[in-house]
Scaffold this active site. Structure first.
Site, short mmCIF file in Angstrom:
data_model
loop_
_atom_site.label_atom_id
_atom_site.label_comp_id
_atom_site.label_asym_id
_atom_site.label_seq_id
_atom_site.Cartn_x
_atom_site.Cartn_y
_atom_site.Cartn_z
N LYS A 85 22.85 -14.63 -1.33
CA LYS A 85 24.05 -15.03 -1.08
C LYS A 85 24.29 -15.92 0.29
O LYS A 85 23.51 -15.56 1.13
CB LYS A 85 25.42 -14.27 -1.22
CG LYS A 85 25.07 -13.24 -0.25
CD LYS A 85 26.15 -12.04 -0.61
CE LYS A 85 25.95 -10.63 -0.15
NZ LYS A 85 27.12 -9.64 -0.15
N ASN A 91 34.83 -7.19 6.15
CA ASN A 91 35.57 -8.38 6.44
C ASN A 91 36.73 -8.01 7.55
O ASN A 91 37.46 -7.28 7.55
CB ASN A 91 36.44 -8.69 5.13
CG ASN A 91 35.55 -8.87 3.74
OD1 ASN A 91 35.02 -10.14 3.61
ND2 ASN A 91 34.94 -7.90 3.12
N ASP A 149 33.71 -3.79 2.35
CA ASP A 149 33.24 -3.86 0.67
C ASP A 149 32.33 -2.88 0.47
O ASP A 149 31.38 -2.80 1.16
CB ASP A 149 32.87 -5.11 0.47
CG ASP A 149 34.07 -6.34 0.52
OD1 ASP A 149 35.31 -5.77 0.46
OD2 ASP A 149 33.87 -7.43 0.48
N GLU A 186 29.76 -5.61 2.71
CA GLU A 186 30.28 -6.87 3.61
C GLU A 186 31.34 -5.95 4.47
O GLU A 186 31.81 -4.87 4.31
CB GLU A 186 30.84 -7.81 3.10
CG GLU A 186 29.90 -8.78 2.35
CD GLU A 186 30.72 -10.08 1.84
OE1 GLU A 186 31.95 -10.38 2.24
OE2 GLU A 186 30.20 -10.70 0.87
N ARG A 192 37.05 -4.04 -7.66
CA ARG A 192 37.08 -5.28 -8.25
C ARG A 192 36.02 -5.54 -9.08
O ARG A 192 34.93 -5.58 -8.77
CB ARG A 192 37.10 -6.29 -7.05
CG ARG A 192 38.41 -6.40 -6.34
CD ARG A 192 38.11 -7.05 -4.93
NE ARG A 192 36.99 -6.33 -4.26
CZ ARG A 192 36.50 -6.86 -3.03
NH1 ARG A 192 37.28 -8.06 -2.64
NH2 ARG A 192 35.59 -6.23 -2.29
N LYS A 202 29.16 -10.75 6.85
CA LYS A 202 27.98 -10.54 6.26
C LYS A 202 27.36 -9.75 7.08
O LYS A 202 26.73 -8.73 6.85
CB LYS A 202 27.34 -11.45 5.60
CG LYS A 202 28.40 -11.94 4.19
CD LYS A 202 27.75 -13.15 3.46
CE LYS A 202 28.65 -13.50 2.23
NZ LYS A 202 29.87 -13.78 2.57
N ARG A 227 29.83 -10.99 -10.25
CA ARG A 227 30.63 -10.88 -9.20
C ARG A 227 31.92 -10.42 -9.42
O ARG A 227 32.76 -10.55 -10.60
CB ARG A 227 30.91 -12.28 -8.74
CG ARG A 227 29.62 -13.09 -8.26
CD ARG A 227 30.02 -14.42 -8.12
NE ARG A 227 30.54 -15.04 -9.09
CZ ARG A 227 30.62 -16.54 -9.11
NH1 ARG A 227 30.84 -17.25 -8.09
NH2 ARG A 227 31.13 -16.97 -10.33
#
Length: 319
Positions: free
Chosen positions: A164, A287, A277, A285, A229, A129, A237
């Site tokens: 978050k 990852n 992301d 983000e 997604r 993050k 989410r």
């Protein structure tokens, strides 16, 4: 070449969607041999090198008994990591203390001659993050703080926000607070534990309705397709782990711009595989621990992401 995968227990794999599995399958298809262990199997002792108890495996092609073991765990002495052609670190998040310690053991193995991907130091240096802080030109309004008052000010400015935990994964612990501020105090207390832990707060991006896009970057180059997604059933989410629908689609111009800008920088630091992301035009983000979505993209587009990854691995080892 013998490739060692440091991963979660093989028995826990869901091979119909597991990215590590298709990496193994492609490597075996090319004639490489496969071994596997878990982070807990790594060890070091004064006067020696980093070793691990490993299993040598063969992928059977069966959907249930998908691997056979030619070298059972603990059958022989621990093996030196430096003796493997490549080590692929694929332990799933969260990035906890044990993951952190494993990166130090893997970094010692590098000093002894091992080739580890993603590079252990890079795993530590790029918390998923917080890594976006380096690239504010691609990020939306974001706050990282322990301060409840700072979060309230951020909410007053942006009206609709996402909160978050920094160590969350799979969409867990994510909250949305709209302009009315309903339950903001309770959410802050839950996430920051009365000021003891830092929280990430981001302006809500309505483009989430079109999907939280996973843009894969391999060897510094973006894969031509991403996986959007898309949240389902009133969810905010899009994570697949909480029921999001994965839709593969070509990269947009902005997706490609982001991948081409971040890719070479991150690859130069030893990050062979990265999952960026993107919501709308904004990076949310980066990852690096165990990026996924290979199978979903292949199943829907025919783009063989696993082959691109093994191509990049072989190229990195040839340097």
């Amino acid at each position: 070449m013998n490739i060692l995968f440091v991963a979660d227990p093989l028995e826990s794999f869901k091979i119909y969607k597991d990215t590590t599995f298709v990496m193994m399958r492609e490597a075996q298809r090319r004639g490489h041999s496969i071994s596997a262990c878990e982070p807990q199997d790594l060890q070091w002792q004064t006067g020696g090198v980093v070793t691990a108890q490993v299993r040598d495996i063969h992928l059977t092609g069966d959907k249930t008994d998908w691997f056979s073991v030619s070298q059972p765990l603990f059958a022989n002495s621990p093996r030196a990591l430096k003796d493997f052609g490549a080590i692929i670190m694929r332990k799933d998040p969260p990035f906890d203390s044990e993951f952190f310690y494993a990166t130090h053991l893997l970094e010692q193995a590098e000093r002894e001659g091992a080739k580890v991907f993603n590079k252990p130091r890079a795993l530590r240096d790029h918390p998923e993050k917080l890594a976006i802080m380096e690239f504010p030109q691609f990020s939306g309004p974001t706050l990282v703080t322990r301060s409840a008052e700072a979060i309230r000010r951020f909410h007053a400015e942006h009206k609709d926000i996402i909160l978050k935990p920094l160590d969350g994964m799979g969409g867990m612990g994510i909250f949305r607070v709209k302009e009315d501020g309903l339950n903001l105090g309770g959410i802050i207390e839950t996430l920051n534990k009365n000021g003891a832990e830092s929280v990430m707060v981001q302006k809500f991006l309505p483009e989430i309705a079109l999907g939280d896009k996973r843009v894969l970057v391999i060897g510094g180059k973006p894969v031509p397709y991403c996986l959007a997604r898309i949240p389902q059933g009133g969810e905010v989410r899009g994570n697949l782990a909480v029921g999001g629908k994965g839709v593969a689609q070509p990269l947009s111009n902005r997706d490609r711009e982001i991948g081409e800008a971040l890719g070479p920088i991150l690859a130069a630091r030893g990050l062979l595989l990265v999952g960026v992301d993107v919501i709308g035009d904004c990076v949310t983000e980066i990852n690096v621990t165990s990026p996924t979505c290979f199978q979903e993209i292949f199943d829907q587009t025919g783009c063989d992401v696993a082959a691109l990854f093994i191509d990049a691995l072989e190229a990195a080892l040839a340097v």
